[in-house]
Design a protein around this motif. Sequence first.
Motif, short mmCIF file in Angstrom:
data_model
loop_
_atom_site.label_atom_id
_atom_site.label_comp_id
_atom_site.label_asym_id
_atom_site.label_seq_id
_atom_site.Cartn_x
_atom_site.Cartn_y
_atom_site.Cartn_z
N THR A 147 0.83 -1.20 0.00
CA THR A 147 0.00 0.00 0.00
C THR A 147 0.87 1.25 0.00
O THR A 147 0.60 2.21 -0.75
CB THR A 147 -0.96 0.00 1.21
OG1 THR A 147 -1.81 -1.15 1.10
CG2 THR A 147 -1.80 1.25 1.25
N TYR A 151 1.02 3.82 -3.07
CA TYR A 151 0.67 5.23 -2.88
C TYR A 151 1.72 6.15 -3.50
O TYR A 151 1.39 7.10 -4.22
CB TYR A 151 0.51 5.54 -1.38
CG TYR A 151 0.28 7.00 -1.12
CD1 TYR A 151 -0.96 7.59 -1.36
CD2 TYR A 151 1.31 7.82 -0.66
CE1 TYR A 151 -1.18 8.94 -1.13
CE2 TYR A 151 1.11 9.17 -0.44
CZ TYR A 151 -0.13 9.72 -0.66
OH TYR A 151 -0.33 11.06 -0.46
N THR A 155 1.37 8.66 -6.84
CA THR A 155 1.75 10.07 -6.78
C THR A 155 2.74 10.40 -7.89
O THR A 155 2.62 11.43 -8.56
CB THR A 155 2.36 10.40 -5.40
OG1 THR A 155 1.43 10.03 -4.39
CG2 THR A 155 2.70 11.87 -5.28
#
Length: 171
Positions: A147, A151, A155
Amino acid sequence: MDFVENLQTWVKGDIIQGKWMIGIAILIILPICVLFTKTSNSFQKGMLIPLGLLFLMNVGYGGYLLFSKPKHLEQTEKSFQLKSQETIENEIEKIKVNNKSYLMTKYIWGGLLILSVVCSFIFKKDYFQGLSLGLIVMFFGMLLIDTLLHYRLKTYLIALNQNQIGRNLLN
């Protein structure tokens, strides 16, 4: 931010996570595994296998991040100096593939985590309850790792797409 700055930020984040993964594995998981090998408690013996696997995954993948990301950064920066537009397009395609992989592995870890929770209620013997709890910890750890990596990757992908759109508008 330009492409190289975004790339450097993403790589630095993955390197820091790799260091944390190795640190947690050595400072927390390894001592727990050593303690569990010295016990005769079958519940703790059941937890030993999944925690040992979590240790190996953290050290292995953390080491992979530490060694592969700087090389990726160097190669991509060199490629960007020669063919900037092509490098950005290739990087976006690689990141999209990695994005799908992280999404799939998050579902896999989540599904296995739920299965382990269910098994912890089904099994009554101490060893199997320990095994189930160890699997819960292992799958939760892997879900957390993926995770965080996902993430940062998302981005980076958003930044690359915005950079790409800006370049297209200027041309």
